[in-house]
Design an enzyme around this catalytic site. Structure first.
Site, mmCIF file in Angstrom:
data_model
loop_
_atom_site.group_PDB
_atom_site.id
_atom_site.type_symbol
_atom_site.label_atom_id
_atom_site.label_comp_id
_atom_site.label_asym_id
_atom_site.label_seq_id
_atom_site.Cartn_x
_atom_site.Cartn_y
_atom_site.Cartn_z
ATOM 1 N N GLU A 115 -1.293 -44.790 17.145
ATOM 2 C CA GLU A 115 0.162 -44.865 17.209
ATOM 3 C C GLU A 115 0.674 -45.826 18.280
ATOM 4 O O GLU A 115 1.831 -46.245 18.223
ATOM 5 C CB GLU A 115 0.748 -43.469 17.449
ATOM 6 C CG GLU A 115 0.498 -42.485 16.324
ATOM 7 C CD GLU A 115 1.198 -42.872 15.041
ATOM 8 O OE1 GLU A 115 2.309 -43.440 15.107
ATOM 9 O OE2 GLU A 115 0.643 -42.610 13.954
ATOM 10 N N PHE B 66 3.908 -32.878 15.119
ATOM 11 C CA PHE B 66 4.922 -32.903 14.063
ATOM 12 C C PHE B 66 4.741 -34.165 13.236
ATOM 13 O O PHE B 66 4.886 -35.284 13.729
ATOM 14 C CB PHE B 66 6.324 -32.855 14.659
ATOM 15 C CG PHE B 66 7.420 -32.829 13.633
ATOM 16 C CD1 PHE B 66 7.528 -31.771 12.739
ATOM 17 C CD2 PHE B 66 8.345 -33.859 13.556
ATOM 18 C CE1 PHE B 66 8.536 -31.741 11.781
ATOM 19 C CE2 PHE B 66 9.366 -33.835 12.612
ATOM 20 C CZ PHE B 66 9.458 -32.774 11.722
ATOM 21 N N TYR C 295 5.919 -36.477 10.136
ATOM 22 C CA TYR C 295 7.115 -36.733 9.332
ATOM 23 C C TYR C 295 6.953 -37.932 8.409
ATOM 24 O O TYR C 295 7.785 -38.177 7.549
ATOM 25 C CB TYR C 295 8.322 -36.959 10.254
ATOM 26 C CG TYR C 295 8.137 -38.115 11.213
ATOM 27 C CD1 TYR C 295 8.489 -39.414 10.848
ATOM 28 C CD2 TYR C 295 7.595 -37.917 12.482
ATOM 29 C CE1 TYR C 295 8.308 -40.475 11.719
ATOM 30 C CE2 TYR C 295 7.418 -38.968 13.356
ATOM 31 C CZ TYR C 295 7.772 -40.245 12.977
ATOM 32 O OH TYR C 295 7.584 -41.297 13.838
ATOM 33 N N GLY C 296 5.878 -38.711 8.594
ATOM 34 C CA GLY C 296 5.645 -39.906 7.787
ATOM 35 C C GLY C 296 4.185 -40.020 7.412
ATOM 36 O O GLY C 296 3.628 -39.142 6.750
#
Length: 234
Positions: free
Chosen positions: A134, A57, A59-60
């Protein structure tokens, strides 16, 4: 009725563009080793059955710079999660002298983003790079989790990198004015916070996703950059 153009422009972002030297982590911070990454990823993927699809997913920044191969993209909605500039950083897009803020997926509200399906059989290889991008410090500020994301009539399990409230650099519920001021001024060896915001809002709008909170924030950041002295003070 169409929305006006973004107030935060490339020209404004360029006014505060700079690359700061990377000071690295402070001595007391422990970082992931290659063995740590492999063990962490192996444990994370262990519950999957052979042939299970793996979705990420975004989102940024993964929307505009995923850094991994994917064979399908869908819009998706994560209920109970929201975008939030809640991670205070002294590397990447900030420094120790002028910390920045990075966006995370935090508890509350809802978040629309993009679901990206990894190539069958190559999921672990693609995720190795993502894990290293990340996460670096232990324990990680960006916690990978399996979350439910709805896409049309389907609910899919997807990997999302989420905020870790136990970390001392978790900064939730900051006033929007403080977030805007930080993004207008902070930069690191990856670039500026204003650039990150510009890329993210642009990618969302291109995907047909309008985030009112980020739209207001880009206007506030633009206003603060416009008010800076014309001579670059950095």
């Amino acid at each position: 009725m169409s929305r006006p153009a973004m107030r935060l422009t490339r020209e404004l972002v360029d006014r505060v563009a700079r690359v700061e030297a990377d000071e690295g982590y402070e001595a007391h911070i422990e970082v992931f080793s290659e063995e740590d990454y492999e063990e962490h990823l192996g444990d994370f993927l262990a519950p999957l059955a052979p042939g299970d699809p793996v979705w990420v997913f975004a989102y940024g920044s993964l929307m505009w710079k995923p850094g991994f191969a994917h064979v399908e993209t869908r819009r998706g909605l994560a209920q109970g999660w929201q975008r939030s500039f809640c991670l205070r950083i002294t590397r990447f897009r900030g420094t120790r002298a002028q910390p920045g803020l990075m966006m995370q997926l935090d508890r509350g509200g809802s978040c629309e983003g993009l679901l990206m399906r990894l190539p069958p059989g190559g999921e672990a290889d693609e995720l190795r790079g993502l894990w290293r991008r990340e996460m670096s410090a232990k324990p990680p500020s960006n916690l990978p989790r399996w979350i439910d994301v709805t896409s049309g009539p389907e609910t899919l399990r997807a990997i999302a990198f989420t905020a870790n409230p136990a970390k001392d650099n978790y900064a939730c519920d900051l006033p929007l004015e403080e977030v805007a001021q930080t993004l207008a001024l902070a930069a690191g060896h990856w670039g500026s916070g204003a650039e990150y915001l510009l890329h993210t809002v642009t990618a969302l709008e291109a995907a047909g996703i309008h985030d009112p909170h980020l739209w207001e924030l880009q206007e506030m950041v633009a206003e603060r950059i416009e008010a800076l002295p014309s001579v670059n003070r950095f």
